[in-house]
Structure formats: structure tokens, C-alpha cells
Design a protein around this motif. Structure first.
Motif, PDB file in Angstrom:
ATOM      1  N   LEU A 178       0.814  -1.211   0.000  1.00 29.54           N
ATOM      2  CA  LEU A 178       0.000   0.000   0.000  1.00 29.54           C
ATOM      3  C   LEU A 178       0.847   1.260   0.000  1.00 29.54           C
ATOM      4  CD1 LEU A 178      -2.617  -1.101   2.694  1.00 29.54           C
ATOM      5  CD2 LEU A 178      -2.800  -1.301   0.214  1.00 29.54           C
ATOM      6  N   ASP A 179       2.136   1.129   0.345  1.00 29.16           N
ATOM      7  CA  ASP A 179       3.003   2.303   0.453  1.00 29.16           C
ATOM      8  C   ASP A 179       3.622   2.719  -0.874  1.00 29.16           C
ATOM      9  OD1 ASP A 179       4.348  -0.219   0.707  1.00 29.16           O
ATOM     10  OD2 ASP A 179       6.191   0.867   1.149  1.00 29.16           O
ATOM     11  N   LEU A 180       3.487   1.924  -1.913  1.00 24.30           N
ATOM     12  CA  LEU A 180       4.091   2.251  -3.203  1.00 24.30           C
ATOM     13  C   LEU A 180       3.080   3.006  -4.056  1.00 24.30           C
ATOM     14  CD1 LEU A 180       5.958  -1.098  -3.974  1.00 24.30           C
ATOM     15  CD2 LEU A 180       6.780   0.922  -2.755  1.00 24.30           C
ATOM     16  N   GLU A 181       3.188   4.330  -4.046  1.00 20.27           N
ATOM     17  CA  GLU A 181       2.216   5.171  -4.744  1.00 20.27           C
ATOM     18  C   GLU A 181       2.848   6.015  -5.848  1.00 20.27           C
ATOM     19  OE1 GLU A 181       0.574   7.517  -1.634  1.00 20.27           O
ATOM     20  OE2 GLU A 181      -0.789   5.934  -0.941  1.00 20.27           O
ATOM     21  N   ARG A 182       4.146   6.309  -5.738  1.00 19.30           N
ATOM     22  CA  ARG A 182       4.806   7.208  -6.680  1.00 19.30           C
ATOM     23  C   ARG A 182       6.116   6.602  -7.145  1.00 19.30           C
ATOM     24  NH1 ARG A 182       5.725  12.077  -2.855  1.00 19.30           N
ATOM     25  NH2 ARG A 182       6.424  10.304  -1.596  1.00 19.30           N
ATOM     26  N   GLU A 183       6.678   7.222  -8.171  1.00 20.05           N
ATOM     27  CA  GLU A 183       7.948   6.741  -8.701  1.00 20.05           C
ATOM     28  C   GLU A 183       9.033   6.766  -7.636  1.00 20.05           C
ATOM     29  OE1 GLU A 183      10.785   7.558 -12.599  1.00 20.05           O
ATOM     30  OE2 GLU A 183       9.614   9.226 -11.745  1.00 20.05           O
ATOM     31  N   VAL A 184       9.052   7.797  -6.826  1.00 22.39           N
ATOM     32  CA  VAL A 184      10.105   7.909  -5.813  1.00 22.39           C
ATOM     33  C   VAL A 184      10.003   6.790  -4.782  1.00 22.39           C
ATOM     34  CG1 VAL A 184       8.832   9.425  -4.238  1.00 22.39           C
ATOM     35  CG2 VAL A 184      11.326   9.597  -4.382  1.00 22.39           C
ATOM     36  N   ASP A 185       8.798   6.242  -4.569  1.00 21.57           N
ATOM     37  CA  ASP A 185       8.661   5.113  -3.657  1.00 21.57           C
ATOM     38  C   ASP A 185       9.386   3.887  -4.198  1.00 21.57           C
ATOM     39  OD1 ASP A 185       7.073   6.634  -1.957  1.00 21.57           O
ATOM     40  OD2 ASP A 185       5.231   6.094  -2.990  1.00 21.57           O
ATOM     41  N   LEU A 186       9.268   3.655  -5.501  1.00 20.45           N
ATOM     42  CA  LEU A 186       9.987   2.537  -6.109  1.00 20.45           C
ATOM     43  C   LEU A 186      11.491   2.755  -6.045  1.00 20.45           C
ATOM     44  CD1 LEU A 186       7.781   1.885  -9.275  1.00 20.45           C
ATOM     45  CD2 LEU A 186       7.788   0.605  -7.128  1.00 20.45           C
ATOM     46  N   ILE A 187      11.910   3.986  -6.259  1.00 23.13           N
ATOM     47  CA  ILE A 187      13.350   4.290  -6.188  1.00 23.13           C
ATOM     48  C   ILE A 187      13.872   4.056  -4.771  1.00 23.13           C
ATOM     49  CG2 ILE A 187      15.040   6.143  -6.420  1.00 23.13           C
ATOM     50  CD1 ILE A 187      13.262   7.312  -8.638  1.00 23.13           C
ATOM     51  N   GLU A 188      13.080   4.427  -3.787  1.00 19.95           N
ATOM     52  CA  GLU A 188      13.472   4.172  -2.394  1.00 19.95           C
ATOM     53  C   GLU A 188      13.611   2.679  -2.134  1.00 19.95           C
ATOM     54  OE1 GLU A 188      11.974   5.163   2.159  1.00 19.95           O
ATOM     55  OE2 GLU A 188      10.658   5.532   0.456  1.00 19.95           O
ATOM     56  N   GLU A 189      12.746   1.860  -2.722  1.00 18.79           N
ATOM     57  CA  GLU A 189      12.844   0.411  -2.549  1.00 18.79           C
ATOM     58  C   GLU A 189      14.132  -0.119  -3.173  1.00 18.79           C
ATOM     59  OE1 GLU A 189      10.521  -1.862  -0.870  1.00 18.79           O
ATOM     60  OE2 GLU A 189      10.390   0.160  -0.062  1.00 18.79           O
ATOM     61  N   LEU A 190      14.490   0.394  -4.325  1.00 24.46           N
ATOM     62  CA  LEU A 190      15.743  -0.027  -4.951  1.00 24.46           C
ATOM     63  C   LEU A 190      16.930   0.323  -4.061  1.00 24.46           C
ATOM     64  CD1 LEU A 190      15.073   1.024  -8.669  1.00 24.46           C
ATOM     65  CD2 LEU A 190      14.911  -1.269  -7.677  1.00 24.46           C
ATOM     66  N   ALA A 191      16.906   1.509  -3.478  1.00 23.09           N
ATOM     67  CA  ALA A 191      17.991   1.923  -2.576  1.00 23.09           C
ATOM     68  C   ALA A 191      18.021   1.051  -1.330  1.00 23.09           C
ATOM     69  CB  ALA A 191      17.819   3.387  -2.204  1.00 23.09           C
ATOM     70  N   ARG A 192      16.852   0.722  -0.805  1.00 20.81           N
ATOM     71  CA  ARG A 192      16.770  -0.094   0.414  1.00 20.81           C
ATOM     72  C   ARG A 192      17.350  -1.486   0.185  1.00 20.81           C
ATOM     73  NH1 ARG A 192      12.845  -3.441   2.813  1.00 20.81           N
ATOM     74  NH2 ARG A 192      11.597  -3.369   0.918  1.00 20.81           N
ATOM     75  N   VAL A 193      17.000  -2.094  -0.926  1.00 18.27           N
ATOM     76  CA  VAL A 193      17.483  -3.443  -1.203  1.00 18.27           C
ATOM     77  C   VAL A 193      18.959  -3.413  -1.581  1.00 18.27           C
ATOM     78  CG1 VAL A 193      17.196  -5.455  -2.698  1.00 18.27           C
ATOM     79  CG2 VAL A 193      15.185  -4.228  -1.869  1.00 18.27           C
ATOM     80  N   HIS A 194      19.376  -2.394  -2.318  1.00 21.65           N
ATOM     81  CA  HIS A 194      20.801  -2.255  -2.643  1.00 21.65           C
ATOM     82  C   HIS A 194      21.625  -2.084  -1.378  1.00 21.65           C
ATOM     83  CE1 HIS A 194      24.442   0.104  -3.643  1.00 21.65           C
ATOM     84  NE2 HIS A 194      24.459  -0.620  -4.753  1.00 21.65           N
ATOM     85  N   GLY A 195      21.057  -1.375  -0.395  1.00 20.95           N
ATOM     86  CA  GLY A 195      21.744  -1.139   0.877  1.00 20.95           C
ATOM     87  C   GLY A 195      22.077   0.318   1.055  1.00 20.95           C
ATOM     88  N   MET A 196      21.362   0.973   1.944  1.00 22.46           N
ATOM     89  CA  MET A 196      21.657   2.384   2.194  1.00 22.46           C
ATOM     90  C   MET A 196      23.094   2.575   2.661  1.00 22.46           C
ATOM     91  SD  MET A 196      18.914   4.249   1.596  1.00 22.46           S
ATOM     92  CE  MET A 196      17.124   4.244   1.569  1.00 22.46           C
ATOM     93  N   ASP A 197      23.625   1.585   3.377  1.00 22.95           N
ATOM     94  CA  ASP A 197      24.987   1.686   3.882  1.00 22.95           C
ATOM     95  C   ASP A 197      26.026   1.539   2.776  1.00 22.95           C
ATOM     96  OD1 ASP A 197      23.938  -0.928   3.699  1.00 22.95           O
ATOM     97  OD2 ASP A 197      25.639  -1.732   4.809  1.00 22.95           O
ATOM     98  N   ARG A 198      25.595   1.037   1.630  1.00 22.06           N
ATOM     99  CA  ARG A 198      26.531   0.842   0.520  1.00 22.06           C
ATOM    100  C   ARG A 198      26.535   2.018  -0.447  1.00 22.06           C
ATOM    101  NH1 ARG A 198      24.727  -4.194  -2.409  1.00 22.06           N
ATOM    102  NH2 ARG A 198      26.588  -3.712  -3.677  1.00 22.06           N
ATOM    103  N   ILE A 199      25.647   2.983  -0.232  1.00 21.85           N
ATOM    104  CA  ILE A 199      25.641   4.172  -1.081  1.00 21.85           C
ATOM    105  C   ILE A 199      26.685   5.145  -0.543  1.00 21.85           C
ATOM    106  CG2 ILE A 199      24.270   6.124  -1.895  1.00 21.85           C
ATOM    107  CD1 ILE A 199      21.798   4.401  -1.696  1.00 21.85           C
ATOM    108  N   PRO A 200      27.695   5.479  -1.325  1.00 20.35           N
ATOM    109  CA  PRO A 200      28.763   6.347  -0.798  1.00 20.35           C
ATOM    110  C   PRO A 200      28.257   7.739  -0.474  1.00 20.35           C
ATOM    111  CG  PRO A 200      28.998   6.054  -3.180  1.00 20.35           C
ATOM    112  CD  PRO A 200      27.911   5.117  -2.745  1.00 20.35           C
ATOM    113  N   ALA A 201      28.846   8.314   0.566  1.00 14.69           N
ATOM    114  CA  ALA A 201      28.492   9.681   0.968  1.00 14.69           C
ATOM    115  C   ALA A 201      29.284  10.654   0.102  1.00 14.69           C
ATOM    116  CB  ALA A 201      28.805   9.892   2.442  1.00 14.69           C
ATOM    117  N   VAL A 202      28.588  11.396  -0.729  1.00 11.04           N
ATOM    118  CA  VAL A 202      29.224  12.344  -1.640  1.00 11.04           C
ATOM    119  C   VAL A 202      28.571  13.704  -1.451  1.00 11.04           C
ATOM    120  CG1 VAL A 202      29.730  12.911  -4.038  1.00 11.04           C
ATOM    121  CG2 VAL A 202      29.699  10.518  -3.307  1.00 11.04           C
ATOM    122  N   LEU A 203      29.392  14.711  -1.189  1.00 12.27           N
ATOM    123  CA  LEU A 203      28.839  16.049  -1.047  1.00 12.27           C
ATOM    124  C   LEU A 203      28.321  16.542  -2.389  1.00 12.27           C
ATOM    125  CD1 LEU A 203      31.501  17.730   1.256  1.00 12.27           C
ATOM    126  CD2 LEU A 203      29.200  17.015   1.871  1.00 12.27           C
TER     127      LEU A 203
END
Length: 799
Positions: free
Chosen positions: A455-480
Motif C-alpha cells: 500500500l506504500d508504493l504510490e509514486r515513482e520515488v517510492d519505487l526508487i526508495e525500494e531499490l535503494a533499500r534493497v541495494h543497501g543504504m549503507d553501501r551508497i557512498p556519501a558524496v557532497l
């Protein structure tokens, strides 16, 4: 959400450690709060084989047994259960075991016979309520086997923190989906073993729904010929492991399926339903209804009820009614499963303070697409556990069927937002693992069909957030982020921030404590202060009625600080708050104007209670005005004008402050009626200054330089006897208005007012100085005499 590892493994073949699973779920956003061992109290309990059982020689109701527990010699155990017999396999609490209730097993003598353990009943082990006799186990079990292993009890239970948007994870099935997604495992749904017989029941219980917006689906099945009794052992023990108290086979099945599939359901005694018929509709204002817990509830016209042909039988989504409760005499069951509006259920449950496992799930939303499968699963289990027959057909009303949602997904957009490259294969696998169907007709713009449980997947950004979650937020490098600035902008300052810091440093420097309050307040708070209703910005979905509008003054928050501190025994407060107010403004980009304000509050004793001040004198207008004058001097804005202002809504008296013709704010005493509402025991002095005006005036100042004086000053005092009504400032103005050369400064140094007298003595100090040389006494005497003579002529004073 409590998740049994054994239960989870019925859905996914996970073979890793509990710690590894907990870590992976946490990284997916489902935080592991604790790993629970629900049957750790059985650590010293093993399977025993009764080798010999004889009557106690001195007690008719006791038996003396020799029990093999797999430790060599059989243990002598005295048992008082009537059903103990030779050849049985029984649970034995060995020496040192600690049972529920704190009973520690020790070697003892009972009527002269040694007892080196305890053969246990169900309730003594925390596995049920029965105390009619000892538990008799499967005869194929090996002596010495730990009881938890022998009974296949759920020995590892995860306490998972589920965020409100992840309603799908409030079930074993939901968390199994996440586990399968995380580890690339197959997901197996439990297949309902539906065995139907008898006449079709589709029209047996007609269903009507008054408002489809409040109830999208209501369906039910009929089970006849059930016998209400205990649920099977495996089901009762599993419910105990996840914190549920077993009640009966019908109720336990209902709870079991709710935890398993996430869909609450409710069983009615069909013979107690009048009609029989079902209607879903609102309650009448003030209507009374008795729920399953025996409490009579007073309802409002916004509460949703389930009715039969004559009366309410359930509080929709929260709790069933007492009059149609399934009991020992029940033979026919109507099993209901529905989809209700989350906001309606949340409002009712919170108002009544009636939080249940069912309302918890309905408040967050349930999977309408899984409703029929959940109903069949629960109905089949009830028929199986209750020994009844499940009639074919379903009684159903679905005025608002679930509609498939399609959301676009552009991989380029996802990569831009996340800042990492994404492979098509990863995106495809992740979406499929979530239950989505992907249409890749346009490689750059996928069309994703969202499953009914998300029920929480309503917009494109929700799907993008799911991709980030499964990829691993901790694996996304911190870039200014890259910020483009011109060379001209590099040296520019944020003057608003700098000025705010200037005000805060000043306030802390003069001993004020900073208050940080919510931007929200209540309409009632603003009404109490008499502030205009026009221009208020209401909050669409407020946290509470006390925070349903954005503030149009700092006073509500500061006065609330007074109430809180007084309640904790504070007798002296010096507070400041720098914050923004909010006024509706259609011309603004955000539809709201947000001016900055500085609030100052003085309450209670003038000085802290310490020697040599007893702390008896209270702060007054002079203290507050002194703070305002000090601030203006600090900002380089002396010479402010103070004028009484009539008719202020909450300050009485009220003084208006103006600087260079600009209104800079107000200060005064909070009216007694308002102060009483905030539990004040002394006068409250409050100032609200327009920080935007002060900043504009401060930034407009042109810095100047005056050379330092090289020659010493000459100071002379004049004491004048003036009428009581003559202000000291009038004397100073008269002297400075004479235009005497060499006169650098005039200040008042002393004031004496005889008690009951009509005149007072004012002493002023005159400072003379020449910029190029040292003054001689005769030069000063001449100017000073000129001042004295001028004062006698200008004012009714004596010198």
C-alpha cells in the motif's frame, strides 16, 4: 511484530543464523529490537521414560517412580498426578531447573521417599492451563531429549520494529517476503486445505454495506457442527511463543491466521446472529455497545459498527460484541473477514483507548487482494480443529474492489536521485521479489504494476526508495553535492543567520535561557490571547487539537514554558525565543508569510535567592525594559521611543517600542486573566520584538570612527531641587539644548526623593573636554555657571 524463526521457515528455506537474519532485516529498514527465547525456562526440562511406578507406602495419592532421563541411572521421583503410569514418556524438570513462577527444582524427601526431579503438568511448564494431570508425550521420543526440541517449540523469536508505512510486514508472510528478497530464496505460501461439504451458503447471510468508503469488502464463510475446545498443541505453543494467550480452537485459529497472513478476522456464533444478516454502518450518537471484554462503550456517530438484522454485533476493526461471542455451546460459526477504512478504525480505537492486534493492522491498512485466501485459510483450519464441516460458497459484498495500480519507473531518474549506477537486472529482480509486475516496452520508462500488499508504493520515488533499500543504504557512498557559486558570491554572508546568532549570543550573555517551542499551537491558545482569526494557517492533519494551527505569536509557547516550569517548582524564569511566525499570504510562494520575532520573558524574583538578596522582590517593568534597552544599545540602535498602547489583547499595560519611526515591537505585563490560565503565581512580563525590523535597521548602520580623546575630562556635578513631576530627562535635555561648547556628556548620577515630599533632588554629572588641549579651571567655571543660570531660567528648579 514478533516473528518466530520456525514459523518463518515454513515460508522460506532460510538456514542461516538468527543474528545474520536480524542484521539483514535491520539493513532493509525492519529494525531488530531483540531476539527472544520464549521457552528458555524449559532449559532444564527433558523427556523422561517412566521405568517403574508404584504407590507411595505412606500416601495413597502419591506415586514413587523411577524415571530414565538419559543420564545413566533412573531418577527416583515422587509424583502426585493421578494419570502417571509405567511406560509413559513424560516431561521431567531436573535438579536446578527453574520453572515459571520461580520454582527451583531441588532434591527433596516427600513422606520419607527421595525425589530427585519433578514430572510436570502443562500449566507448570507454561504450555497451557491444564492441571488435571501430567503431560504424556509421544512414546517415540528418546529419553534425555530437551523438551523444547522434542515438542519442536519456537525457541527463537525476533522482535521486529515495523514502521507505520510497512503495513505488509505485520505478518509472518510479509517478513518472509522480505527475507526471500534479501537472500534470494523462494517463497512458499501455505495452501489452504479447503474441504467443503453440504449446501451452498452464499445467500445464507445477506451482507449490506452503507458506505463503501468505510468498508470496501465484507465476506464470510459458514462452518457447521464445530466443537469448541482447546486448539491443537502445536498451534497453542506457537501462539504462546509470539505473546498470545490461547483461548479456544476457534479463537486461536482466528489469531493464528491474523499473525500468519496479516489479515484480521472474527468468528460469530451463527445461531446468535439475528436474521441472520449483516450490515456495516455507523453508530448513533451516544449509542452504547458492550464489547467482548465485557466493557460497555459509548459511541459517536463516527464509529463504524457491524450489525445483524436488529442490533450491533461488533465494533468494526476493533473488537467483537459480547452477545454473539463464540462459547462452549457454539456449534455453527460465521467467519468474517473485511477491509475497513484505516482512518475510521484509528479514530475509534484511539478515542476508546481500545488497542487490539486487529485494530493495529486495520489502522495501517490490510491486503484486500489476499482477503479471500486468508478467509479460506482460517475457515479450513477452524473446520479441521473444531471437527466441523465447511459449507461451500462465500457470503460477500465488495462495493469497492481493489484496483491495480501502475507506477512509472525511469532508471535514469533513479540513478540521478541515488547517485549510483543501477543495472537493469538488479532493478528487475528487486521489483519481481517485491511482487511487482514490470512492463519494459519502453526501456527508459518502465511501467510497474504494484501488488495489493504494498500500500506504500504510490509514486515513482517510492519505487526508487525500494531499490535503494534493497541495494543497501549503507553501501551508497556519501558524496557532497556539487554547489555552483560565482566568485562574487563567495564572500557574501547569510545575514539572516548571522543576525539570529547575534541575538542569541546577546541573550545568553545577559543571562537568558533559550526556549525552543513547536511552531504549532492550538486555535484555543490563540483565541485565549485574543489574536485575530484572520491570517491563521491551520494544520490539515494535526497531531492533536493542541497543535492544529501555526503560531501567529510567540506568547503561547513562552507562556506554556511558564506553566511547565512553575509545575516543577521554578520560582524565577528568564527566557528568550528567536523563531518565526506564520500568516496566510496567497501572494507568497509558500502561501504563508514567515516573519522573525524575538521573545523575552521575565517571571518571578528579580535576583536568584542567595546572600545578600533574600529574593523577596519580584521583577517588574524596569527589568524587562532594561533588557530591551540593552539589546538596542548592543545593536547600535539607541534612542528608542516608548509609548503606552491601549487595548492590547493580552498585555496590560502595554508599551510600544519604535526605533527611527519604525514599530519594533511591544512589551508589557501579561494580563491577569491570561496569566491565571497558565498557572502563574506572579506577574509575567513579556516582550515580542520584530527581528526583521531590527535586522534592517542594524544592517543600515554605517560604521564610523571618532579619534580617541587625548586630553583628560573635567567633571562637575549639579544637584537641582525639582518638583516631583519633573522628569530627570527633561533636566538633561535642557542642559544639552543650551549648546554649551566643551560640554561632552550629561548623565544622571543620583536621585533622592524624601518620603511624602513634593520635591526631589536630582544630581547630574557634566563632562567637559577640549580635543586639542587640557582645560583650565576658569574655562570650566565659566561654562558651568552658564549651565546653572540657564537651568534656573528654563525649568522650575532650585540649585
Amino acid at each position: 511484530m514478533l516473528l518466530s524463526l520456525n514459523w518463518l521457515r515454513e515460508f522460506v528455506p532460510y538456514e542461516g543464523t538468527p543474528e545474520e537474519l536480524g542484521h539483514r532485516l535491520t539493513m532493509l529498514g525492519l529494525e531488530l529490537e531483540e531476539i527472544i527465547r520464549p521457552f528458555s525456562h524449559l532449559d532444564g526440562v527433558v523427556v523422561g521414560h517412566v521405568v517403574q511406578c508404584e504407590r507411595h507406602p505412606e500416601a495413597e495419592k502419591l506415586s514413587v517412580c523411577l524415571v530414565d532421563v538419559g543420564q545413566g541411572e533412573p531418577l527416583p521421583i515422587v509424583c502426585g498426578a493421578p494419570n502417571v503410569a509405567q511406560g509413559q514418556k513424560v516431561p521431567v524438570a531436573t535438579i536446578g531447573a527453574e520453572l515459571p513462577g520461580g520454582l527451583v527444582i531441588k532434591k527433596a524427601k516427600l513422606r520419607g521417599q527421595v525425589s530427585a526431579g519433578m514430572i510436570c503438568a502443562e500449566d507448570e511448564l507454561g504450555l497451557g492451563k491444564s492441571h488435571a494431570g501430567i503431560m504424556v508425550l509421544d512414546p517415540g521420543l528418546a529419553p534425555g531429549t530437551p523438551l523444547a526440541d522434542a515438542l519442536n517449540l519456537d525457541q527463537v523469536v525476533f522482535d521486529i520494529g515495523v514502521t507505520p508505512n510497512r503495513a505488509d510486514c505485520n505478518s509472518v508472510l510479509g517478513l518472509a517476503r522480505e527475507t526471500a528478497l534479501a537472500f534470494g530464496l523462494p517463497l512458499t505460501m501455505p495452501a489452504p486445505r479447503v474441504v467443503e461439504s453440504g449446501p451452498d451458503c452464499s445467500a445464507m447471510v445477506p451482507i449490506a454495506i452503507d458506505d463503501p468508503a468505510r468498508c470496501a469488502l465484507f465476506q464470510g464463510r459458514v462452518i457447521q457442527g464445530v466443537r469448541v475446545g482447546p486448539a491443537p498443541d502445536w498451534m497453542r505453543w506457537r501462539l504462546i511463543a509470539v505473546g498470545q494467550r490461547p483461548i479456544s480452537n476457534i479463537v486461536d485459529v482466528s489469531n493464528y491466521v491474523m499473525f500468519e497472513l496479516g489479515h484480521p478476522n472474527h468468528a460469530y456464533d451463527l445461531n446468535l446472529l439475528r436474521g441472520p444478516a449483516i450490515r456495516v454502518g455507523l453508530a448513533a450518537e451516544g449509542q452504547r455497545f458492550t464489547t467482548l471484554d465485557g466493557q460497555e462503550r459509548t459511541l459517536t456517530s463516527r464509529d463504524l459498527l457491524i450489525w445483524d438484522a436488529e442490533r450491533p454485533v461488533g465494533l468494526a476493526g476493533v473488537m467483537g460484541g459480547l452477545e454473539t461471542e463464540v462459547g462452549d455451546a457454539t456449534t455453527d460459526v460465521f467467519l468474517e473477514l473485511a477491509v475497513f477504512d484505516p482512518a475510521t478504525i484509528r479514530r475509534t480505537a484511539r478515542r476508546l483507548g481500545l488497542q487490539s492486534e486487529a485494530s493495529y493492522r486495520f489502522e495501517r491498512g490490510v491486503d484486500q487482494g489476499l482477503a479471500r485466501r486468508s478467509l479460506d485459510r482460517a475457515a479450513a483450519l477452524m473446520a479441521e480443529c473444531g471437527g466441523g464441516r465447511l459449507l461451500p460458497g462465500v457470503c460477500v459484498a465488495e462495493p469497492a474492489p481493489w484496483r491495480q495500480r501502475t507506477v512509472r519507473l525511469r532508471r535514469a531518474r533513479a540513478e540521478k536521485l541515488l547517485g549510483i549506477p543501477l543495472e537493469d537486472a538488479f532493478c528487475r529482480t528487486t521489483l519481481a521479489g517485491m511482487g511487482c509486475a514490470v512492463d519494459e516496452a519502453d526501456p527508459a520508462d518502465w511501467q510497474v504494476q504494484v501488488p495489493s500488499h504494498r500500500l506504500d508504493l504510490e509514486r515513482e520515488v517510492d519505487l526508487i526508495e525500494e531499490l535503494a533499500r534493497v541495494h543497501g543504504m549503507d553501501r551508497i557512498p556519501a558524496v557532497l553535492p556539487r554547489v555552483a557559486k560565482s566568485l562574487d558570491a563567495i564572500g557574501q554572508k547569510d545575514t539572516r543567520f548571522d543576525f539570529a546568532m547575534l541575538l542569541k549570543r546577546w541573550a545568553r550573555g545577559v543571562g537568558l535561557r533559550e526556549a525552543i517551542n513547536y511552531s504549532f499551537c492550538g486555535q484555543a491558545d490563540l483565541d485565549l490571547l485574543g489574536l485575530p482569526a484572520q491570517g491563521r494557517v491551520p494544520v490539515v492533519n494535526p497531531l492533536s487539537e493542541d497543535q492544529n494551527v501555526l503560531r501567529t505569536a510567540l506568547a503561547p509557547g513562552l507562556l506554556a514554558n511558564v506553566r511547565t516550569n512553575v509545575a516543577h517548582g521554578a520560582a524565577r524564569l528568564r527566557l528568550f525565543e528567536f523563531a518565526h511566525l506564520f500568516f496566510a499570504d496567497p501572494a507568497s510562494e509558500t502561501t504563508a508569510r514567515e516573519p522573525a520575532r524575538l521573545g523575552l520573558l521575565v517571571y518571578g524574583r528579580r535576583r536568584a535567592e542567595r546572600w545578600p538578596w533574600p529574593g523577596e522582590d519580584n521583577a517588574d517593568y524596569a527589568d524587562l525594559k532594561g533588557l530591551v534597552e540593552h539589546l538596542l544599545t548592543h545593536l547600535g540602535l539607541p534612542g528608542a521611543r516608548y509609548a503606552l498602547r491601549e487595548g492590547h489583547s493580552y498585555l496590560s499595560p502595554c508599551v510600544e517600542v519604535s526605533v527611527d519611526g519604525h514599530e519594533a515591537g511591544v512589551l508589557g505585563r501579561v494580563s491577569e486573566a491570561v496569566a491565571d490560565r497558565y498557572d502563574a503565581r506572579r506577574e509575567i512580563w513579556l516582550a515580542e520584538l520584530d527581528a526583521d525590523v531590527l535586522r534592517t535597521l542594524h544592517e543600515a548602520l554605517a560604521p564610523g570612527f571618532a579619534p580617541l580623546a587625548k586630553f583628560p575630562p573635567v567633571r562637575r556635578d549639579i544637584t537641582v531641587q525639582a518638583p516631583a513631576g519633573l522628569h530627570a530627562q527633561a533636566i538633561i535635555d535642557a542642559i544639552t539644548g543650551m549648546g554649551v561648547d566643551l560640554l561632552e556628556n550629561v548623565t544622571m548620577t543620583d536621585l533622592y526623593e524624601p518620603q511624602g515630599g513634593q520635591r526631589r533632588n536630582v544630581t547630574v554629572r557634566l563632562t567637559y573636554r577640549h580635543a586639542q588641549r587640557t582645560l583650565k579651571d576658569k574655562e570650566v567655571d565659566k561654562r558651568h555657571a552658564q549651565v546653572v543660570e540657564g537651568l534656573r531660567k528654563a525649568l522650575p528648579v532650585e540649585i
